[in-house]
Design an enzyme around this catalytic site. Structure first.
Site, mmCIF file in Angstrom:
data_model
loop_
_atom_site.group_PDB
_atom_site.id
_atom_site.type_symbol
_atom_site.label_atom_id
_atom_site.label_comp_id
_atom_site.label_asym_id
_atom_site.label_seq_id
_atom_site.Cartn_x
_atom_site.Cartn_y
_atom_site.Cartn_z
ATOM 1 N N MET A 30 -39.403 98.662 -10.345
ATOM 2 C CA MET A 30 -39.412 98.952 -8.905
ATOM 3 C C MET A 30 -39.188 100.453 -8.698
ATOM 4 O O MET A 30 -38.839 100.887 -7.595
ATOM 5 C CB MET A 30 -38.340 98.134 -8.190
ATOM 6 N N HIS A 37 -35.033 102.237 -17.997
ATOM 7 C CA HIS A 37 -36.486 101.975 -17.901
ATOM 8 C C HIS A 37 -37.220 102.686 -19.036
ATOM 9 O O HIS A 37 -38.150 102.124 -19.634
ATOM 10 C CB HIS A 37 -37.044 102.501 -16.574
ATOM 11 N N ASP A 152 -30.608 92.453 -16.528
ATOM 12 C CA ASP A 152 -30.933 91.373 -15.592
ATOM 13 C C ASP A 152 -31.159 90.112 -16.422
ATOM 14 O O ASP A 152 -32.279 89.628 -16.573
ATOM 15 C CB ASP A 152 -32.169 91.742 -14.777
HETATM 16 O O1 PAF Z 1 -36.260 94.186 -12.633
HETATM 17 C C1 PAF Z 1 -36.975 94.678 -11.744
HETATM 18 O O2 PAF Z 1 -37.030 95.896 -11.547
HETATM 19 C C2 PAF Z 1 -37.776 93.752 -10.842
HETATM 20 O O3 PAF Z 1 -37.085 92.578 -10.568
HETATM 21 C C3 PAF Z 1 -39.182 93.462 -11.386
HETATM 22 C C4 PAF Z 1 -39.113 92.708 -12.696
HETATM 23 C C5 PAF Z 1 -39.940 94.757 -11.571
HETATM 24 C C6 PAF Z 1 -39.953 92.580 -10.392
HETATM 25 O O4 PAF Z 1 -40.084 93.217 -9.170
#
Ligand code: PAF
Length: 287
Positions: A30, A37, A152
């Site tokens: 996102m 990331h 997550d």
């Molecule tokens: O983890 C995230 O950033 C979001 O939940 C994802 C997997 C990109 C889905 O929008």
């Protein structure tokens, strides 16, 4: 790095890759990218020929009182970071294309059970939004591999279940949580923390480590133990949402046979909701 927004353009590029039989890895995000990331991208680069990253702040996974509007959007610095690290394609679709018939009319994907417990109980509809967008992005990118952060933890289990249940032809990888030097799990939402809250935030993970150490030292009264630590966190200034010990696969409360467990936590610090987890193995006690 190519940057595109149109779904039709993505499909065309995807078709051109098809011919050369390359392994394609996908990292959905996102945006507001941090080292966590980038570590997903690094893992993806190790296993694939081509790495695609998407940036899409998905309205479907935010509740009505959540931070959709406030969610940090930093496309320029994100693109720069992705370019530097050697991503091949950045896909940043528009919400009006992704949800062309409107959110109300949108067909959805829901993984029952897993989506309703723990975070799903506190954020109704959240995992439906996650599963739906991830499924749609998989359909567009058609990756061979996809990478998600273990921070997550529940999201990762929901996505794995969706892939199995819908017989999707790709492999899902979980990548260990990236932490700040003081132990705080990296998250785009950490920017919301005020100065004092930021100082206190790593205590959540420290308390989780202490709790798991007590289990390694022999405590087995999980529900009393988590209650005690929730109280400690409250006394320190957190507002715990949940602190739960679950089986790593099913995320159900562990039975006597389960020994691969995970401590899952969500806690508010001011207005910021922090989540974290700590997987551990239960070693049989000597009599
Ligand atoms: O983890 C995230 O950033 C979001 O939940 C994802 C997997 C990109 C889905 O929008």
């Amino acid at each position: 790095m190519q940057i595109i927004s149109e779904i039709s353009e993505l499909r065309e590029i995807r078709r051109s890759w098809q011919k050369s039989a390359k392994v394609i890895a996908f990292v959905p995000t996102m945006g507001n990218l941090h080292q966590g990331h980038l570590n997903l991208v690094r893992e993806a680069k190790l296993k694939a020929d081509i790495v695609v990253v998407s940036i899409f702040v998905n309205p479907m996974q935010f509740g009505p009182d959540e931070d959709l509007d406030a969610y940090p959007r930093t496309l320029e610095s994100d693109s720069h970071m992705l370019q530097e690290i050697g991503v091949d394609l950045l896909f940043r679709p528009k919400a009006s294309d992704i949800y062309a018939r409107g959110l109300e009319q949108q067909t959805f994907v829901e993984v029952p059970g897993l989506s309703y417990m723990i975070c799903g109980a506190s954020r109704p509809g959240h995992f439906r939004g996650v599963a739906t967008i991830v499924c749609k992005l998989f359909n567009m990118v058609q990756p061979n591999l996809a990478f998600f952060g273990e921070k997550d933890f529940q999201q990762l289990q929901v996505i794995k279940a969706m892939v199995t249940d819908l017989s999707m032809n790709l492999q899902i990888y979980g990548v260990p949580t990236t932490r700040e030097a003081d132990g705080l799990a990296m998250s785009s939402r950490n920017h919301y923390l005020k100065e004092q809250e930021r100082k206190l935030a790593p205590t959540l993970y420290k308390k989780m480590q202490q709790l798991v150490a007590e289990i390694h030292n022999g405590r087995r009264d999980f529900s009393k133990l988590t209650q005690e630590y929730k109280l400690q966190l409250s006394e320190l200034g957190f507002h715990p949402d949940y602190l739960e010990i679950r089986d790593t696969g099913t995320l159900l409360p562990p039975s006597h046979e389960d020994n691969r467990l995970v401590l899952l936590a969500a806690s508010f610090l001011g207005k910021t909701r922090l989540i974290d987890n700590l997987a551990f193995e239960l070693v049989a006690q000597k009599n």
